[in-house]
Design a protein around this motif. Structure first.
Motif, PDB file in Angstrom:
ATOM      1  N   ARG A   1      70.834 -12.335  10.028  1.00 39.88           N
ATOM      2  CA  ARG A   1      69.552 -11.868  10.529  1.00 39.88           C
ATOM      3  C   ARG A   1      68.444 -12.868  10.246  1.00 39.88           C
ATOM      4  N   ARG A   2      67.491 -12.888  11.145  1.00 44.51           N
ATOM      5  CA  ARG A   2      66.249 -13.638  10.953  1.00 44.51           C
ATOM      6  C   ARG A   2      65.158 -12.643  10.632  1.00 44.51           C
ATOM      7  N   VAL A   3      64.573 -12.798   9.454  1.00 38.17           N
ATOM      8  CA  VAL A   3      63.560 -11.858   8.984  1.00 38.17           C
ATOM      9  C   VAL A   3      62.302 -12.650   8.646  1.00 38.17           C
ATOM     10  N   VAL A   4      61.170 -12.237   9.226  1.00 35.75           N
ATOM     11  CA  VAL A   4      59.867 -12.847   8.932  1.00 35.75           C
ATOM     12  C   VAL A   4      59.024 -11.801   8.230  1.00 35.75           C
ATOM     13  N   LYS A   5      58.521 -12.149   7.033  1.00 37.17           N
ATOM     14  CA  LYS A   5      57.807 -11.149   6.252  1.00 37.17           C
ATOM     15  C   LYS A   5      56.684 -11.791   5.455  1.00 37.17           C
ATOM     16  N   ALA A   6      55.776 -10.925   5.005  1.00 38.26           N
ATOM     17  CA  ALA A   6      54.735 -11.297   4.043  1.00 38.26           C
ATOM     18  C   ALA A   6      54.669 -10.177   3.034  1.00 38.26           C
TER      19      ALA A   6
ATOM     20  N   VAL B   1      54.044 -16.643   3.930  1.00 38.93           N
ATOM     21  CA  VAL B   1      54.972 -16.036   4.887  1.00 38.93           C
ATOM     22  C   VAL B   1      56.370 -16.591   4.626  1.00 38.93           C
ATOM     23  N   THR B   2      57.353 -15.713   4.603  1.00 33.83           N
ATOM     24  CA  THR B   2      58.743 -16.099   4.399  1.00 33.83           C
ATOM     25  C   THR B   2      59.529 -15.871   5.677  1.00 33.83           C
ATOM     26  N   GLU B   3      60.153 -16.935   6.175  1.00 27.47           N
ATOM     27  CA  GLU B   3      61.069 -16.825   7.317  1.00 27.47           C
ATOM     28  C   GLU B   3      62.481 -17.003   6.767  1.00 27.47           C
ATOM     29  N   ALA B   4      63.197 -15.891   6.618  1.00 31.15           N
ATOM     30  CA  ALA B   4      64.494 -15.891   5.935  1.00 31.15           C
ATOM     31  C   ALA B   4      65.624 -15.677   6.932  1.00 31.15           C
ATOM     32  N   TYR B   5      66.734 -16.354   6.668  1.00 32.80           N
ATOM     33  CA  TYR B   5      67.979 -16.163   7.417  1.00 32.80           C
ATOM     34  C   TYR B   5      69.015 -15.714   6.392  1.00 32.80           C
ATOM     35  N   ILE B   6      69.486 -14.479   6.543  1.00 26.87           N
ATOM     36  CA  ILE B   6      70.281 -13.856   5.494  1.00 26.87           C
ATOM     37  C   ILE B   6      71.426 -13.052   6.104  1.00 26.87           C
ATOM     38  N   LYS B   7      72.577 -13.105   5.440  1.00 28.41           N
ATOM     39  CA  LYS B   7      73.712 -12.252   5.801  1.00 28.41           C
ATOM     40  C   LYS B   7      73.559 -10.944   5.037  1.00 28.41           C
ATOM     41  N   VAL B   8      73.360  -9.853   5.766  1.00 21.97           N
ATOM     42  CA  VAL B   8      73.080  -8.575   5.135  1.00 21.97           C
ATOM     43  C   VAL B   8      73.562  -7.447   6.048  1.00 21.97           C
TER      44      VAL B   8
ATOM     45  N   THR C   1      70.651 -12.940  14.636  1.00 23.31           N
ATOM     46  CA  THR C   1      70.690 -14.299  15.174  1.00 23.31           C
ATOM     47  C   THR C   1      72.055 -14.899  14.898  1.00 23.31           C
ATOM     48  N   ASP C   2      72.353 -16.017  15.530  1.00 19.09           N
ATOM     49  CA  ASP C   2      73.663 -16.640  15.361  1.00 19.09           C
ATOM     50  C   ASP C   2      73.626 -17.873  14.467  1.00 19.09           C
ATOM     51  N   ASP C   3      72.429 -18.394  14.147  1.00 23.60           N
ATOM     52  CA  ASP C   3      72.354 -19.609  13.333  1.00 23.60           C
ATOM     53  C   ASP C   3      70.937 -19.752  12.794  1.00 23.60           C
ATOM     54  N   HIS C   4      70.783 -20.626  11.816  1.00 24.84           N
ATOM     55  CA  HIS C   4      69.459 -20.940  11.287  1.00 24.84           C
ATOM     56  C   HIS C   4      69.012 -22.294  11.843  1.00 24.84           C
TER      57      HIS C   4
END
Length: 742
Positions: A328-333, A310-317, A343-346
């Protein structure tokens, strides 16, 4: 005309309409691309971490591999481990105490809130987070070895369930209890009833029945957690300069099928990606290899424990296609996105011990001692190989003239069969230990200079104090110089890691606390309400190095006490000031609850108080009393420190004397062994020379016998010839004798 203008405007707006946003498939592919080129996996950092682990554990692998030939030493110096373990106690002592990170008020109204926030964040990290000390230890140790240590801060929402039993309650009371939210009746049992006299007037008959009831209470609680993140699980964009403005950062971790299903993940998506291993699995196994605790993924018997990456990513997109990138906070598999929110921060904090300009990740102690550890390893191996040859020397033999079975199987009192004494020779190897030890000591001093971690400031060692005649002031100066390097490392960790960690704790406390809390700190109960605080405050960090910093602080407080004593007569020192000084002295002495020893001055009574001059005199007396108390406390502390110093000095002298005795004993033993060795060699040479003398004597006797035999033969030949002329010779001899007589 107006209609034409409106039409043109509408067309212009349509031509400038934002492009459609990304799909989940495109967003997942973008995150995979970012992870593939990020810092953290299958790159130079990963290969360096592998070498760092070998160096720290002292494993003969990689750059520390021994020669391929058999019979050579495989020992590995543990310079990196020694350096890290020497500095860890000082760093942990600095960061485990209160006041390392303090929030500062921006106005007078913020004074109490910042004090409460500082206390509460320290409480959250070390007390409420049960593994706070371990998390801090792992982060600091990881950065000292692997260049970075990462923690993650988040709010875990859990349900607290408990049961309560109520006995002999009426139906009306049961109804009132069950009205509360989160309350469920687990069981109810009729146990009796009230008498008619006990019933209220007009009450129905069923109100007389009494019950035993068990209630199940279910309450949601928010718990702020901080945990460490292994280096192979973190991904960071390569263009990152500070963690505050990171463009992409992700946490890639394996989770079980059961955990994901309990969080509401679709079963078909979970099963699609079951069994996929993260790219850093090999590094995870390497980390556990030394004690045999590798994860062999042996969970075939339980489907619920199968692993999914599982990847919990914080990315500017720019996901929504408006032309402006959002965080954004994105949780994916795999390509399935379970969560996608702005979101405002990691939640990550990163520690690095030695900063490099304009880089997020700096250097570690591995970078400082890597070449020195290789040199130490080579020199130590050479010295050990030399010692093997000295203790078990090689033997030169003449082929075919020595019984090799006797030679290869020596035993006490045994013998070796040789055809000639010249057929066997023991090769003597000179011992190079003293020269190698001199080199090792030199490179040890180079290590001390580079790292600032020495025997003097890591542990007061008797040998290190006895090596030079520099006096107590010189020793203090050397300790101070080494401590400055350690203090700089601590300051870097505090400014980069602790500052952000405390900011995240403040943010989480403000965001997820839904009620006023009561906590116990230093023996006192405090009422804390994070909802009233600001989202951010200015912060200051303070670090000090070990006992030296405490001693300097105590000396400074003593100087303030003497100054305060003189200033009290001028009226510029109040009882509150004296109280603060007394508390600071008690804290510097190591007391966690200094309020037990001092009480604040009672508030003044303006209506019934004595005249001002009497008050001034009372204040002076109280000040003198406070000063006496402070001086007494200071004297006690100084006496205790003196006793500790004397006891430590006595222990060091005892250790030094024991070491000297051990060295003398060892030297005597070495001299005795050396004498025995030389005596044996001398006896062997004497036997050899005696054999040679006997051989020369036998040769001389043989030559002498041959010479005597030849002389006898020649004499016999001469005798036979002399017989022929014997008569003439006798006549001539007689005549000569007669002439002589005349």
């Amino acid at each position: 005309m107006a209609d034409d203008y409106d039409a043109i405007t509408e067309e212009d707006e349509e031509s400038h309409a934002p492009e459609p946003g990304m799909t989940d498939e495109e967003l997942a592919a973008l995150i995979d691309r970012e992870s593939a080129v990020a810092i953290g996996i299958n790159d130079q950092f990963a290969s360096d971490r592998e070498e760092m682990r070998y160096f720290y554990m002292g494993e003969a692998r990689g750059k520390l591999s021994p020669p391929d030939a058999e019979g050579h030493s495989q020992i590995v110096s543990k310079t990196l481990m020694d350096t890290v373990e020497w500095i860890m106690p000082s760093l942990m002592k600095m960061f485990s105490q209160e006041g390392v990170v303090v929030f500062e008020p921006e106005s007078r109204e913020d004074e109490k809130d910042t004090q409460d926030a500082s206390t509460y964040c320290n409480y959250l990290f070390f007390k409420e987070n049960e593994e706070g000390f371990t998390t801090l230890h792992d982060a600091i140790k990881s950065c000292l070895i692997f260049r970075m240590g990462v923690t993650k801060t988040w709010c875990e929402k859990a349900w607290d369930e408990r049961q309560e039993i109520y006995r002999s309650v009426s139906s009306a009371e049961i109804e009132a209890l069950s009205q509360d939210e989160g309350v469920e009746i687990a069981s109810i049992e009729e146990v009796g009833q009230l008498s008619p006299e006990q019933l209220p007037e007009g009450a129905p008959p069923e109100a007389a029945i009494l019950y035993d009831v068990t209630l199940k209470l279910r309450e949601q609680k928010n718990k702020i957690k901080v945990d460490g993140v292994p280096p192979e699980e973190i991904r960071i964009a390569r263009d990152t300069r500070t963690l505050a403005d990171v463009r992409y950062i992700a946490h890639v971790v394996e989770r079980t099928r059961s955990d994901l299903l309990s969080e509401g993940w679709p079963e078909d998506e979970v099963d699609t990606y079951c069994g996929d291993q993260e790219a850093g699995q090999w590094e995870k196994n390497e980390r556990h290899e030394y004690d045999g605790s590798e994860d062999y993924d042996d969970n075939e018997g339980d489907e619920s424990q199968r692993k999914i990456t599982v990847t919990e990513a914080y990315i500017k997109v720019d996901f929504d296609g408006d032309g402006i990138a959002e965080y954004r906070r994105v949780v994916k598999a795999g390509r399935y996105i379970h969560s996608n929110e702005v979101t405002d921060d990691h939640p990550f904090s990163l520690a690095t011990p030695i900063l490099m300009p304009y880089k997020l990740i700096g250097l570690s102690f591995y970078d400082l001692v890597e070449d020195l550890q290789r040199i130490h390893t080579v020199l130590t191996r050479q010295m050990m190989d030399n010692a093997y040859l000295v203790n078990m020397p090689q033997t030169t033999v003449v082929n075919g003239q020595v019984n090799l079975d006797d030679l290869l199987n020596p035993r006490p009192g045994g013998y070796r069969r040789v055809n000639s004494l010249e057929a066997l020779r023991v090769d003597t190897t000179p011992f190079i230990g003293p020269q190698v030890l001199t080199l090792l000591d030199h490179f040890g001093q180079v290590r001390d200079t580079r790292t600032g971690v020495t025997e003097m400031n890591s542990s007061l060692n008797a040998d290190s104090l006895a090596k030079g005649n520099i006096g107590s002031e010189g020793i203090s100066e050397l300790i101070s110089q080494g401590a400055q390097r350690i203090e700089l490392v601590a300051r870097v960790i505090a400014e980069t890691f602790m500052r952000r960690q405390w900011r995240l704790l403040l943010k989480m406390a403000k965001q997820y606390t839904d009620r006023e809390r009561e906590i116990k700190v230093n023996g006192e109960w405090l009422q804390i309400d994070p909802r009233q605080w600001k989202n951010q405050y200015r912060m200051s960090v303070s670090v000090g190095v070990g006992n030296q910093g405490e001693a300097k602080k105590m000396m400074g407080l003593q100087l303030i006490a003497s100054t305060q004593e003189k200033a009290f007569e001028l009226g510029i020192v109040t009882p509150e000031n004296a109280m603060n000084l007394a508390l600071d002295i008690a804290r510097a002495a190591g007391e966690k609850q200094p309020e037990r020893y001092f009480s604040p001055a009672p508030p003044p009574q303006p209506d019934q108080g004595p005249p001002p001059e009497v008050q001034i005199e009372q204040m002076r007396q109280q000040g003198r009393l406070q000063e006496i108390q402070v001086k007494a406390q200071t004297d006690i502390q100084v006496a205790r420190m003196t006793q500790e110093a004397q006891a430590q000095q006595a222990m060091q002298e005892t250790q030094l004397e024991a070491q000297r005795n051990e060295l003398d004993r060892q030297a005597q033993a070495d001299q005795a062994a050396l004498k025995l060795k030389y005596d044996a060699q001398l006896a062997q040479l004497k036997l050899q020379y005696e054999d040679e003398d006997r051989q020369r004597e036998r040769d001389f006797l043989r030559w002498k016998a041959e010479l005597e035999a030849s002389v006898k033969i020649e004499t016999a030949n001469i005798s036979s010839k002399a017989k022929i002329d014997n008569a003439a010779t006798d006549t001539a001899t007689a005549e000569i004798a007669q002439e002589v007589q005349q």
